[in-house]
Design an enzyme around this catalytic site. Structure first.
Site, PDB file in Angstrom:
ATOM      1  N   HIS A 126      48.611  36.643  -3.957  1.00  8.02           N
ATOM      2  CA  HIS A 126      48.225  36.595  -5.243  1.00  8.02           C
ATOM      3  C   HIS A 126      46.890  35.886  -5.846  1.00  8.02           C
ATOM      4  CE1 HIS A 126      51.727  38.902  -5.964  1.00  8.02           C
ATOM      5  NE2 HIS A 126      52.446  37.786  -5.708  1.00  8.02           N
ATOM      6  N   ASP A 163      54.750  42.576   1.435  1.00  7.31           N
ATOM      7  CA  ASP A 163      55.380  41.799   0.614  1.00  7.31           C
ATOM      8  C   ASP A 163      55.873  42.854  -0.482  1.00  7.31           C
ATOM      9  OD1 ASP A 163      55.747  38.755  -0.290  1.00  7.31           O
ATOM     10  OD2 ASP A 163      55.470  40.125  -1.945  1.00  7.31           O
ATOM     11  N   HIS A 165      55.694  42.431  -3.582  1.00  9.19           N
ATOM     12  CA  HIS A 165      54.811  42.411  -4.809  1.00  9.19           C
ATOM     13  C   HIS A 165      53.395  42.835  -4.271  1.00  9.19           C
ATOM     14  CE1 HIS A 165      57.587  38.845  -5.407  1.00  9.19           C
ATOM     15  NE2 HIS A 165      57.680  39.267  -6.682  1.00  9.19           N
ATOM     16  N   ASP A 250      60.280  39.885   0.739  1.00  6.97           N
ATOM     17  CA  ASP A 250      61.015  39.635  -0.643  1.00  6.97           C
ATOM     18  C   ASP A 250      61.526  41.005  -0.909  1.00  6.97           C
ATOM     19  OD1 ASP A 250      58.491  40.354  -1.189  1.00  6.97           O
ATOM     20  OD2 ASP A 250      58.133  38.351  -2.291  1.00  6.97           O
TER      21      ASP A 250
HETATM   22 ZN   LIG Z   1      56.289  38.593  -3.092  1.00  7.74          ZN
END
Ligand SMILES: [Zn+2]
Length: 312
Positions: A126, A163, A165, A250
Site C-alpha cells: 500500500h 493479498d 487488498h 488475508d
Molecule cells: Zn491485505
C-alpha cells in the site's frame, strides 16, 4: 530440490504499538515458529538482512517522504494515519525489510538460490511514493522490481499480488511502464478503494496492469479462475524474466480483516500456478514477499505450504 532462501530478522518484531493492532509482531513469530517446528528451516537458505541504503528507498519513494519515515525514530510511538502506527524501531525494521528483499534478489541473480520467501514487516504494497498507508511504509516489492531493472539488466518483471487488498502502491509505481507487469487479485470495492478492472495502465504501460477484483464472499473458484484465465494468458504474452509475488494471506476464509472465502487448497494451487509460469519463462525464479494475513494459525501453515511447493 530447489534452493529456497528465507529472509527473516528478529528486529522485524520491534515494529509494534501499545494497543491491539492486527499487523503485529505475532504474525512473524507464528511464521518463524511454524517453519522451525516443522523442521523446514533446515532445508532453507537463511538470509539475514542488512539495512537498505537510502538510495534504494528512493528508487520508489521521494526524498522528503524518506526523511519523514526516518524521523519517526525520534518518537516512542505515533500514528502516521488511522491505520498505520509507528514506533522508535519502525524505521529500522522498514530499512531491514527492504534490505532483506534486495539481498534475496542479489543472491538469486548470483545463482546462490533459486527462489526466496521474505518474511518481512512492515508490509509494503500500500505504500505510495510519498506517503505511508494501510500498515505499509516502504514498498518492498516495488523497490525490488525497480532495483532488479536497474542493477541486473532485466527487461520484463512480473508481479502478482494475491493479498486480499489491492496493491495500490505497486500499481502506481509501474502504471506507465511496460517493463513491469502488475496483476492484483483483491476484494473490491474495499480498502484501499483502488483496483478497478478498467485501470489497465497508461502510455507505454497500457495493458501492463491487470486488476482482477473479487466481490464480497468470493471463493476459490473466482480466485483461481482469475489466475488461470486472466493472469496466465497475460504471462504467456509478457514472458517475464522473473516473477515476484506479493504474498498476502488475508483473503483466507477465516481471516478477521477481509471477507473473502479462499481456502488453504486454493493458496496451494495459486503457488503451483505461479511456479508453472516461473518454470516456463523465468528459469524458475520467484521471490515472494509477505504482505497481509491476520489469522495467526493459518499464516504459518500458508507459508509452509508455499515454501514446500517452491522447493519441489
Ligand atoms: Zn491485505
Amino acid at each position: 530440490m530447489k534452493k529456497v532462501g528465507y529472509v527473516y530478522h528478529k528486529d522485524f518484531l520491534k515494529h509494534t504499538t501499545d494497543r491491539y493492532h492486527p499487523e503485529n509482531p505475532q504474525r512473524l513469530k507464528a511464521i518463524d515458529k511454524a517453519i522451525t517446528d516443522s523442521g523446514l528451516i533446515e532445508k532453507l537458505t537463511i538470509i539475514e538482512p542488512k539495512p537498505a541504503q537510502p538510495e534504494d528507498i528512493q528508487l520508489i519513494h521521494t526524498e522528503k517522504y524518506f526523511q519523514i519515515v526516518k524521523s519517526t525514530q525520534d518518537h516512542p510511538l505515533g500514528d502516521y494515519d488511522a491505520d498505520t502506527y509507528y514506533c522508535r524501531h519502525t524505521y529500522t525494521a522498514a530499512m531491514l525489510a527492504v534490505g532483506g528483499v534486495l539481498q534475496a534478489g542479489q543472491m538469486l541473480m548470483d545463482g546462490k538460490i533459486d527462489c526466496a520467501f521474505c518474511a518481512v514487516r512492515p508490509p509494503g504494497h500500500h505504500a505510495e511514493a510519498d506517503h505511508a498507508m494501510g500498515f505499509c511504509f516502504f514498498n518492498n516489492i516495488a523497490i525490488l522490481a525497480k532495483w532488479l531493472l536497474q542493477n541486473h539488466n532485466l527487461k520484463r518483471i512480473a508481479i502478482i499480488d494475491w493479498d486480499g487488498h489491492h496493491g495500490n502502491g505497486t500499481q502506481h509505481a509501474f502504471y506507465a511502464s511496460d517493463d513491469v507487469h502488475f496483476c492484483s487479485l483483491h476484494l473490491y470495492p474495499f480498502f484501499p478503494g483502488t483496483g478497478k478492472p478498467s485501470d489497465i495502465g497508461t502510455g507505454e504501460g497500457e495493458s501492463y496492469n491487470l486488476n482482477l477484483p473479487m466481490a464480497y464472499g468470493s471463493d476459490d473458484e473466482v480466485f483461481l479462475r482469475g489466475m488461470r484465465h486472466n493472469w496466465v494468458p497475460a504471462m504467456v504474452k509478457f514472458k517475464p524474466e522473473i516473477l515476484l509475488i506479493s504474498a498476502g494471506y488475508d483473503g483466507y476464509c477465516d481471516d478477521p480483516l477481509v471477507p473473502l472465502e479462499i481456502t488453504r487448497d486454493a493458496y496451494q494451487e495459486a503457488t503451483r500456478t505461479a511456479k508453472r509460469v516461473a518454470d516456463k519463462y523465468c528459469q524458475g525464479r520467484i521471490i515472494s514477499v509477505l504482505e497481509g494475513g491476520y489469522n495467526m494459525s493459518f499464516l504459518g501453515q500458508a507459508v509452509i505450504d508455499h515454501l514446500n511447493i517452491l522447493m519441489e
